[in-house]
Design a protein around this motif. Structure first.
Motif, PDB file in Angstrom:
ATOM      1  N   THR A 154       0.833  -1.207   0.000  1.00 58.55           N
ATOM      2  CA  THR A 154       0.000   0.000   0.000  1.00 58.55           C
ATOM      3  C   THR A 154       0.866   1.255   0.000  1.00 58.55           C
ATOM      4  O   THR A 154       0.544   2.235  -0.685  1.00 58.55           O
ATOM      5  N   SER A 155       1.975   1.221   0.737  1.00 58.72           N
ATOM      6  CA  SER A 155       2.866   2.389   0.793  1.00 58.72           C
ATOM      7  C   SER A 155       3.423   2.726  -0.585  1.00 58.72           C
ATOM      8  O   SER A 155       3.460   3.905  -0.979  1.00 58.72           O
ATOM      9  N   ILE A 156       3.837   1.717  -1.317  1.00 59.15           N
ATOM     10  CA  ILE A 156       4.394   1.949  -2.657  1.00 59.15           C
ATOM     11  C   ILE A 156       3.318   2.471  -3.607  1.00 59.15           C
ATOM     12  O   ILE A 156       3.524   3.453  -4.330  1.00 59.15           O
ATOM     13  N   VAL A 157       2.158   1.832  -3.599  1.00 52.41           N
ATOM     14  CA  VAL A 157       1.070   2.250  -4.491  1.00 52.41           C
ATOM     15  C   VAL A 157       0.593   3.654  -4.128  1.00 52.41           C
ATOM     16  O   VAL A 157       0.366   4.493  -5.015  1.00 52.41           O
ATOM     17  N   ALA A 158       0.479   3.940  -2.830  1.00 53.84           N
ATOM     18  CA  ALA A 158       0.053   5.282  -2.401  1.00 53.84           C
ATOM     19  C   ALA A 158       1.080   6.340  -2.789  1.00 53.84           C
ATOM     20  O   ALA A 158       0.707   7.452  -3.192  1.00 53.84           O
ATOM     21  N   ALA A 159       2.363   6.009  -2.681  1.00 52.37           N
ATOM     22  CA  ALA A 159       3.404   6.969  -3.076  1.00 52.37           C
ATOM     23  C   ALA A 159       3.318   7.266  -4.574  1.00 52.37           C
ATOM     24  O   ALA A 159       3.405   8.434  -4.989  1.00 52.37           O
ATOM     25  N   LEU A 160       3.131   6.224  -5.382  1.00 50.05           N
ATOM     26  CA  LEU A 160       2.989   6.433  -6.829  1.00 50.05           C
ATOM     27  C   LEU A 160       1.737   7.262  -7.136  1.00 50.05           C
ATOM     28  O   LEU A 160       1.763   8.145  -7.997  1.00 50.05           O
ATOM     29  N   ALA A 161       0.658   6.990  -6.419  1.00 47.19           N
ATOM     30  CA  ALA A 161      -0.577   7.752  -6.620  1.00 47.19           C
ATOM     31  C   ALA A 161      -0.384   9.215  -6.222  1.00 47.19           C
ATOM     32  O   ALA A 161      -0.839  10.123  -6.924  1.00 47.19           O
ATOM     33  N   ALA A 162       0.298   9.443  -5.105  1.00 46.21           N
ATOM     34  CA  ALA A 162       0.534  10.818  -4.646  1.00 46.21           C
ATOM     35  C   ALA A 162       1.345  11.601  -5.679  1.00 46.21           C
ATOM     36  O   ALA A 162       1.012  12.750  -6.003  1.00 46.21           O
ATOM     37  N   LEU A 163       2.401  10.985  -6.183  1.00 47.90           N
ATOM     38  CA  LEU A 163       3.226  11.660  -7.196  1.00 47.90           C
ATOM     39  C   LEU A 163       2.422  11.919  -8.466  1.00 47.90           C
ATOM     40  O   LEU A 163       2.544  12.988  -9.076  1.00 47.90           O
ATOM     41  N   SER A 164       1.592  10.964  -8.844  1.00 46.27           N
ATOM     42  CA  SER A 164       0.748  11.145 -10.035  1.00 46.27           C
ATOM     43  C   SER A 164      -0.216  12.304  -9.862  1.00 46.27           C
ATOM     44  O   SER A 164      -0.402  13.111 -10.775  1.00 46.27           O
ATOM     45  N   LEU A 165      -0.818  12.405  -8.688  1.00 48.13           N
ATOM     46  CA  LEU A 165      -1.755  13.500  -8.432  1.00 48.13           C
ATOM     47  C   LEU A 165      -1.042  14.854  -8.463  1.00 48.13           C
ATOM     48  O   LEU A 165      -1.590  15.834  -8.992  1.00 48.13           O
ATOM     49  N   VAL A 166       0.166  14.916  -7.930  1.00 49.02           N
ATOM     50  CA  VAL A 166       0.925  16.171  -7.974  1.00 49.02           C
ATOM     51  C   VAL A 166       1.190  16.571  -9.421  1.00 49.02           C
ATOM     52  O   VAL A 166       0.996  17.735  -9.807  1.00 49.02           O
ATOM     53  N   VAL A 167       1.594  15.609 -10.250  1.00 53.80           N
ATOM     54  CA  VAL A 167       1.857  15.905 -11.669  1.00 53.80           C
ATOM     55  C   VAL A 167       0.578  16.407 -12.341  1.00 53.80           C
ATOM     56  O   VAL A 167       0.596  17.424 -13.059  1.00 53.80           O
ATOM     57  N   MET A 168      -0.536  15.726 -12.114  1.00 59.38           N
ATOM     58  CA  MET A 168      -1.806  16.151 -12.710  1.00 59.38           C
ATOM     59  C   MET A 168      -2.200  17.546 -12.240  1.00 59.38           C
ATOM     60  O   MET A 168      -2.655  18.370 -13.040  1.00 59.38           O
ATOM     61  N   SER A 169      -2.031  17.796 -10.964  1.00 61.67           N
ATOM     62  CA  SER A 169      -2.414  19.097 -10.398  1.00 61.67           C
ATOM     63  C   SER A 169      -1.562  20.226 -10.958  1.00 61.67           C
ATOM     64  O   SER A 169      -2.073  21.316 -11.252  1.00 61.67           O
ATOM     65  N   ILE A 170      -0.276  19.989 -11.103  1.00 62.16           N
ATOM     66  CA  ILE A 170       0.610  20.999 -11.696  1.00 62.16           C
ATOM     67  C   ILE A 170       0.187  21.287 -13.131  1.00 62.16           C
ATOM     68  O   ILE A 170       0.135  22.442 -13.555  1.00 62.16           O
ATOM     69  N   ARG A 171      -0.160  20.228 -13.874  1.00 60.47           N
ATOM     70  CA  ARG A 171      -0.598  20.421 -15.267  1.00 60.47           C
ATOM     71  C   ARG A 171      -1.876  21.263 -15.331  1.00 60.47           C
ATOM     72  O   ARG A 171      -2.022  22.106 -16.210  1.00 60.47           O
ATOM     73  N   VAL A 172      -2.797  21.032 -14.389  1.00 61.22           N
ATOM     74  CA  VAL A 172      -4.019  21.845 -14.336  1.00 61.22           C
ATOM     75  C   VAL A 172      -3.660  23.294 -14.026  1.00 61.22           C
ATOM     76  O   VAL A 172      -4.122  24.226 -14.694  1.00 61.22           O
TER      77      VAL A 172
END
Length: 123
Positions: free
Chosen positions: A5-23
């Protein structure tokens, strides 16, 4: 604790940051502080980010509970892998306006939730 869960959550967190920056960058470029105006690129970015935040939290909760309850590691990685792969495909499909990518992405996301739910009910 909860290494999968820690690995998947970390990947999800980084993905959300990238998406948010793009927005944020697109909002600045088109001069829209709130909403999406009539800019199709901004609308796609907002929906990709929104769809991510609609599905990922519950999937991570299901994954964490399954891992806490000591579900088989192969099921944990299946749930996490389906979630990450599904979200990546969906994001690519939304950003390129190609349903052949976004549709399997949603199937992957739904599958992660279904496998997770079945796992929780069976352990």
């Amino acid at each position: 604790m909860l290494p999968v869960t820690s690995i998947v959550a970390a990947l999800a967190a980084l993905s959300l940051v990238v998406m948010s920056i793009r927005v944020s960058l697109r909002r600045k470029k088109v001069g829209v502080r709130l909403g999406f105006s009539d800019d199709p690129t901004l609308m796609r970015r907002i929906r990709a980010q929104g769809n991510f935040t609609e599905y990922v939290p519950l999937a991570l909760i299901v994954l964490a509970i399954a891992e806490y309850r000591q579900a088989p590691v192969v099921l944990l990685w299946t749930i996490g892998g389906l979630l990450i792969a599904g979200r990546c495909l969906h994001f690519a499909g939304i950003m390129t306006a190609r349903t052949p990518l976004s549709a399997p992405g949603m199937v992957g996301t739904y599958s992660a939730l279904i496998v997770g739910a079945i796992t929780l009910l069976s352990i």
